[in-house]
Design an enzyme around this catalytic site. Structure first.
Site, short mmCIF file in Angstrom:
data_model
loop_
_atom_site.label_atom_id
_atom_site.label_comp_id
_atom_site.label_asym_id
_atom_site.label_seq_id
_atom_site.Cartn_x
_atom_site.Cartn_y
_atom_site.Cartn_z
N TYR A 1 -15.58 6.30 -12.55
CA TYR A 1 -15.20 5.16 -11.16
C TYR A 1 -15.43 4.11 -12.06
CZ TYR A 1 -15.68 2.52 -7.26
OH TYR A 1 -15.36 1.71 -6.46
N LYS B 1 -13.50 0.47 -12.80
CA LYS B 1 -14.08 -0.80 -12.83
C LYS B 1 -14.68 -2.19 -13.88
CE LYS B 1 -13.19 -0.21 -8.90
NZ LYS B 1 -11.86 -0.36 -7.63
N ARG C 1 -28.06 14.70 -7.28
CA ARG C 1 -26.62 14.40 -7.97
C ARG C 1 -27.04 14.35 -9.21
NH1 ARG C 1 -23.70 12.26 -3.17
NH2 ARG C 1 -25.30 10.66 -3.34
N ASP D 1 0.09 -1.91 0.00
CA ASP D 1 0.24 0.27 0.06
C ASP D 1 1.05 1.32 -0.20
OD1 ASP D 1 -1.88 1.90 1.07
OD2 ASP D 1 -3.57 0.47 1.33
N SER E 1 -17.05 -3.05 -8.78
CA SER E 1 -17.96 -2.26 -8.21
C SER E 1 -19.75 -2.27 -8.65
CB SER E 1 -17.73 -0.78 -7.68
OG SER E 1 -18.74 0.16 -7.60
#
Length: 328
Positions: free
Chosen positions: A140, A144, A281, A31, A116
């Site tokens: 995003y 994925k 949103r 990490d 996701s």
């Protein structure tokens, strides 16, 4: 089993690392600590490096010779991905290519990928199963899905074995209360609600109250982070047994509105939580609920903590005792 966990000091990664250790695995955490916390994996072997650094990564793979890699290292903020697409494509896709190429070079063929439900976009049918059309509504989700497509191509060309786990809304914290969610800036509903209960925020904003749902607010499927961790153990064992590549949804199969989450949080915390309505949103689907039957049938996954009460209670235990995150 020897496992290298990229992004293992992050929220989901750290819970998976603990589950791996408890199952008897040898675990190495890799990490860069940009978003992760060394305190979350205290007592583990931690290598601070970036997955985009092919030299460092190759050296670690040579030294540790993992049987399998679990890949969590990614940027995760949906709204940010729309205004900083270059950063998201570079980090989530470009650096994953470095990881995959280095794996193949070093003879490592097994990977569990943190994907996701954002890959589905605005689903036409609820609940959503793995066969649903993928049409991400944000960058995003696109990153994925791109990685899933890349892994499929690498399976055919290079013999890569992968499991892609499509999380719905990961939430909650370890029941011990010593590890939990510490992300800055925070963007997810349950931590924001609990931070408001602690007085760390003035109010919680509800983005849209005119959806076609029972109370007009969005419906989401929340899955406990410890149940996600148990799914990772099952999929890793299956990969090592040679069951081949798969895609699985991970959700509780229960949908809760934003107002239900807030009301449940008020009851559990005993606090009054101020609310303010705000505009919708862009890209927020009205409802997103999982069909997770496939992993239950094929691998015997049994969520234990994914009822809303357990999710909020464990998250509250973490936030109440760590209002400043790992700094407290």
């Amino acid at each position: 089993m020897k496992v290298l966990v990229t992004g293992g000091a992050g929220y989901i990664g750290s819970h998976v690392v603990r589950a791996l250790k408890e199952s008897g695995c040898s675990v190495t955490v890799y990490d860069n600590l940009v978003q992760g916390h060394a305190e979350a994996v205290s007592g583990c072997k931690l290598i601070q490096a970036d997955i985009g650094d092919s030299v460092a990564l190759s050296s670690v793979l040579k030294d540790h010779k993992p049987d399998l890699i679990m890949h969590f290292a990614a940027y995760i903020q949906v709204a940010e991905s729309m205004v900083k697409p270059s950063e998201y494509y570079h980090n989530n896709v470009g650096k994953t290519l470095v990881l995959l190429d280095t794996m193949i070079k070093e003879g490592i063929r097994n990977i569990v990928f943190s994907s996701s439900a954002a890959v589905y976009g605005e689903p036409k049918k609820i609940p959503v199963d793995e066969g649903a059309r993928c049409a991400p509504a944000n960058v995003y989700g696109e990153t994925k899905l791109m990685v899933e497509n890349i892994m499929s191509a690498y399976e055919k060309a290079y013999g890569l074995n992968y499991v892609s786990l499509r999380y719905f809304n990961a939430a909650g914290a370890h029941p011990d209360g010593d590890i939990g969610k510490d992300h800055d800036p925070e963007t997810q509903l349950i931590p924001l609600v609990l931070m408001t209960a602690l007085g760390l925020r003035p109010c919680i904003h509800i983005f849209g109250s005119d959806y076609s749902t029972p109370d007009g607010t969005c419906i989401r499927d929340y899955v406990h982070v410890c149940d996600l961790a148990s799914a990772h153990i099952l999929t890793a064992q299956a990969l090592m047994e040679g069951t081949g590549s798969h895609i699985y949804n991970l959700g509780s199969e229960q949908g809760y509105t934003v107002r239900q989450v807030i009301e449940t949080s008020c009851r559990i915390t005993g606090k009054k939580i101020p609310v303010m309505d705000a505009p919708r949103r862009p890209g927020d689907p009205a409802a997103l609920v999982a069909n997770s039957q496939k992993i239950k049938d094929e691998l015997g996954w049994k969520p234990e903590f994914s009822d809303l009460e357990s999710i909020i209670s464990t998250a509250w235990k973490w936030h109440k005792h760590h209002p400043g995150g790992y700094r407290d």
